[in-house]
Write a protein that holds these residues in place. Structure first.
Motif, mmCIF file in Angstrom:
data_model
loop_
_atom_site.group_PDB
_atom_site.id
_atom_site.type_symbol
_atom_site.label_atom_id
_atom_site.label_comp_id
_atom_site.label_asym_id
_atom_site.label_seq_id
_atom_site.Cartn_x
_atom_site.Cartn_y
_atom_site.Cartn_z
ATOM 1 N N ALA A 32 -17.717 -3.722 1.629
ATOM 2 C CA ALA A 32 -18.627 -3.975 2.755
ATOM 3 C C ALA A 32 -18.075 -5.063 3.675
ATOM 4 O O ALA A 32 -18.491 -5.190 4.824
ATOM 5 N N ILE A 33 -17.134 -5.838 3.142
ATOM 6 C CA ILE A 33 -16.554 -6.924 3.952
ATOM 7 C C ILE A 33 -15.253 -6.472 4.618
ATOM 8 O O ILE A 33 -14.883 -6.956 5.694
ATOM 9 N N THR A 34 -14.550 -5.502 3.972
ATOM 10 C CA THR A 34 -13.232 -5.077 4.480
ATOM 11 C C THR A 34 -13.260 -4.661 5.952
ATOM 12 O O THR A 34 -12.442 -5.137 6.755
ATOM 13 N N GLY A 35 -14.182 -3.768 6.299
ATOM 14 C CA GLY A 35 -14.201 -3.205 7.656
ATOM 15 C C GLY A 35 -14.327 -4.282 8.719
ATOM 16 O O GLY A 35 -13.440 -4.435 9.587
ATOM 17 N N PRO A 36 -15.428 -5.065 8.675
ATOM 18 C CA PRO A 36 -15.581 -6.112 9.693
ATOM 19 C C PRO A 36 -14.460 -7.142 9.663
ATOM 20 O O PRO A 36 -14.033 -7.641 10.704
ATOM 21 N N GLU A 37 -13.941 -7.420 8.466
ATOM 22 C CA GLU A 37 -12.878 -8.435 8.386
ATOM 23 C C GLU A 37 -11.586 -7.928 9.030
ATOM 24 O O GLU A 37 -10.951 -8.640 9.812
ATOM 25 N N LEU A 38 -11.207 -6.669 8.722
ATOM 26 C CA LEU A 38 -9.968 -6.132 9.314
ATOM 27 C C LEU A 38 -10.120 -5.952 10.823
ATOM 28 O O LEU A 38 -9.144 -6.067 11.567
ATOM 29 N N ALA A 39 -11.354 -5.692 11.256
ATOM 30 C CA ALA A 39 -11.584 -5.508 12.700
ATOM 31 C C ALA A 39 -11.298 -6.791 13.477
ATOM 32 O O ALA A 39 -10.999 -6.751 14.672
ATOM 33 N N ARG A 81 -9.633 4.548 4.856
ATOM 34 C CA ARG A 81 -9.848 4.394 6.307
ATOM 35 C C ARG A 81 -10.845 5.450 6.799
ATOM 36 O O ARG A 81 -11.754 5.151 7.574
ATOM 37 N N LYS A 82 -10.663 6.701 6.315
ATOM 38 C CA LYS A 82 -11.606 7.770 6.689
ATOM 39 C C LYS A 82 -13.004 7.379 6.254
ATOM 40 O O LYS A 82 -13.991 7.575 6.966
ATOM 41 N N ALA A 83 -13.102 6.791 5.041
ATOM 42 C CA ALA A 83 -14.410 6.449 4.471
ATOM 43 C C ALA A 83 -15.142 5.451 5.342
ATOM 44 O O ALA A 83 -16.372 5.428 5.362
ATOM 45 N N ARG A 84 -14.396 4.602 6.034
ATOM 46 C CA ARG A 84 -15.101 3.642 6.897
ATOM 47 C C ARG A 84 -14.894 3.955 8.381
ATOM 48 O O ARG A 84 -15.039 3.097 9.241
ATOM 49 N N SER A 96 0.875 -1.157 0.000
ATOM 50 C CA SER A 96 0.000 0.000 0.000
ATOM 51 C C SER A 96 0.917 1.212 0.000
ATOM 52 O O SER A 96 1.066 1.916 1.003
ATOM 53 N N ALA A 97 1.548 1.415 -1.160
ATOM 54 C CA ALA A 97 2.623 2.402 -1.247
ATOM 55 C C ALA A 97 2.108 3.821 -1.385
ATOM 56 O O ALA A 97 2.822 4.774 -1.096
ATOM 57 N N TYR A 98 0.875 3.972 -1.876
ATOM 58 C CA TYR A 98 0.272 5.310 -2.023
ATOM 59 C C TYR A 98 -0.554 5.536 -0.760
ATOM 60 O O TYR A 98 -1.750 5.226 -0.708
ATOM 61 N N VAL A 99 0.102 6.056 0.241
ATOM 62 C CA VAL A 99 -0.503 6.105 1.576
ATOM 63 C C VAL A 99 -1.763 6.973 1.573
ATOM 64 O O VAL A 99 -2.693 6.753 2.364
ATOM 65 N N ASN A 100 -1.803 7.928 0.619
ATOM 66 C CA ASN A 100 -3.010 8.752 0.464
ATOM 67 C C ASN A 100 -4.267 7.888 0.307
ATOM 68 O O ASN A 100 -5.336 8.199 0.840
ATOM 69 N N HIS A 101 -4.116 6.751 -0.406
ATOM 70 C CA HIS A 101 -5.258 5.854 -0.623
ATOM 71 C C HIS A 101 -5.749 5.270 0.703
ATOM 72 O O HIS A 101 -6.947 5.298 1.009
ATOM 73 N N GLU A 153 -12.290 5.942 -2.830
ATOM 74 C CA GLU A 153 -11.688 7.275 -2.652
ATOM 75 C C GLU A 153 -12.657 8.372 -3.069
ATOM 76 O O GLU A 153 -12.806 9.387 -2.381
ATOM 77 N N LEU A 154 -13.315 8.164 -4.218
ATOM 78 C CA LEU A 154 -14.274 9.177 -4.677
ATOM 79 C C LEU A 154 -15.405 9.342 -3.653
ATOM 80 O O LEU A 154 -15.832 10.458 -3.350
ATOM 81 N N ARG A 155 -15.851 8.216 -3.106
ATOM 82 C CA ARG A 155 -16.939 8.285 -2.106
ATOM 83 C C ARG A 155 -16.495 9.094 -0.886
ATOM 84 O O ARG A 155 -17.285 9.824 -0.285
ATOM 85 N N MET A 156 -15.205 8.982 -0.528
ATOM 86 C CA MET A 156 -14.720 9.754 0.621
ATOM 87 C C MET A 156 -14.725 11.243 0.305
ATOM 88 O O MET A 156 -15.137 12.068 1.124
ATOM 89 N N ILE A 157 -14.286 11.582 -0.929
ATOM 90 C CA ILE A 157 -14.263 13.000 -1.321
ATOM 91 C C ILE A 157 -15.700 13.539 -1.303
ATOM 92 O O ILE A 157 -15.960 14.654 -0.814
ATOM 93 N N GLU A 158 -16.631 12.743 -1.818
ATOM 94 C CA GLU A 158 -18.042 13.168 -1.826
ATOM 95 C C GLU A 158 -18.550 13.368 -0.398
ATOM 96 O O GLU A 158 -19.312 14.307 -0.122
#
Ligand SMILES: O=C(O)/C=C/C(=O)CC(=O)CC(=O)O
Length: 341
Positions: free
Chosen positions: A175-182, A95-98, A85-90, A289-294
């Protein structure tokens, strides 16, 4: 040189050498049957493949029309797929988005997860998912394939071991990322099969766009035929490929054919989040990313994740406008089970 794997009904396909302009190929399988076999014996095999590539350019070997649709991912399966995950901006944006906090150490200590590598999708095959509610998203990335590397390899060794460069769609289920990483055990269900570009190229094919660590060209991401992302893969890459490889090899050797991904290509704009292509920005290489900007701008996301029927296209062109790797172009389809089962 440019290499591809044609589908031939076997698990690992057939190795071919592709012309620079991607129009023709010559069969390399009499020399070495698969790309993995070539990587296993690269120092001996690569000069022969390079000679075939030069002969192909001068029409000195038999050739046939190259169709990107006939190509599998260059390695249809691999011993290792480690995605950074070299583009840390992503990461910061998703993370902000979720609603999750990104540790500050992500800016100094590379992040890598190990993805599934037993069942890559071909670059023109559909992304089949059982349910749109999984939050299906693309992640457009660059990846390199390395030769054998010892545990503890340093930056110079890592740079020298990069054999091939290609593009990736690291499909992600938001939709699976958040609960899975948690759960604290990393990605699994949220990272289904990835697809790689029809062609993998040796770094010299990139000319001065390759600086030994990253590709300084725009990654073109289209959604349903419209420009969605034009982020430059050479910009805002906090950890270049040698740095990612060194991280991956810190506690184990890497076997020939290991694929290391860059993570989602993502550019900041004047130190802040970017703008959509339609608004004059470089856009995004994933929908999250777009959803976060929105959300930042309007309080909630407006763009939905991928629907069945949507098409994602990922490509990179050289300075003359020619496609380097061919295009990943995938339609999202409902998974209805395997035919005949
Ligand atoms: O939600 C997260 O924390 C991360 C989600 C990702 O999919 C990140 C990832 O795969 C790495 C990357 O593309 O940079």
């Amino acid at each position: 040189m440019k290499l591809a794997t044609l589908k031939n009904g076997t698990r690992d396909g057939k190795l071919v050498v592709v012309s620079r302009d991607l129009t023709r190929f010559t069969d390399a399988s009499f020399l070495v049957p698969t790309l993995q076999a070539a990587l296993d014996d690269w120092r001996r095999i690569a000069p022969h493949l390079a000679a075939m590539a030069e002969s192909l350019e001068t029409n000195a070997v038999p050739s046939a029309r190259f169709h990107e649709h006939d190509a599998h991912s260059p390695l249809p399966r691999a011993y290792q797929w480690a995605d950074g995950s070299a583009y840390v901006n992503h990461v910061e944006l998703v993370r902000k988005a979720r609603g999750a906090e990104m540790p500050a150490s992500f800016w100094t200590d590379p992040l890598i997860y190990q993805g599934g590598s037993d069942s890559f999708i071909a670059p023109r095959d559909p992304i089949r998912m059982a349910d749109e509610a999984f939050g299906i998203d693309m992640e457009a990335e660059v990846a390199v394939v390395v030769d054998d590397l010892p545990m503890g390899a340093g930056l110079d060794e890592a740079r020298e071991a990069i054999r091939l460069v290609m593009l990736v769609n690291d499909v992600t289920l938001r939709a699976i990322t958040g609960p899975e990483l948690a759960k604290g055990f990393g990605f699994f269900q949220s990272k289904p099969s990835s697809a790689f570009s029809p062609v993998a190229v040796t770094p010299d094919e990139l000319g001065d766009a390759w600086d030994g660590g990253k590709v300084n060209l725009a990654l073109l991401v289209d959604l349903n035929g419209k420009p969605f992302g034009r982020a430059n893969a050479g910009v805002d890459m906090t950890f270049d490929f040698p740095a990612l490889i060194v991280h991956a090899a810190k506690t184990r050797p890497l076997a020939a054919g290991t694929i290391i991904g860059s993570g989602t290509v993502s550019n900041k704009l004047d130190g802040g989040p970017g703008k959509p292509v339609a608004a004059g920005g470089a856009g995004y290489s994933c929908i999250a990313e777009l959803r976060m900007i929105e959300t930042i701008e309007g309080g909630e996301p407006k763009t939905s994740f991928l629907h069945f029927g949507d098409t994602v296209r990922i490509e990179m062109k050289d300075k003359a406008g020619h496609s380097i790797f061919g295009a990943i172009e995938q339609k999202v389809e409902k998974y209805e089970g395997e035919k005949g089962t």
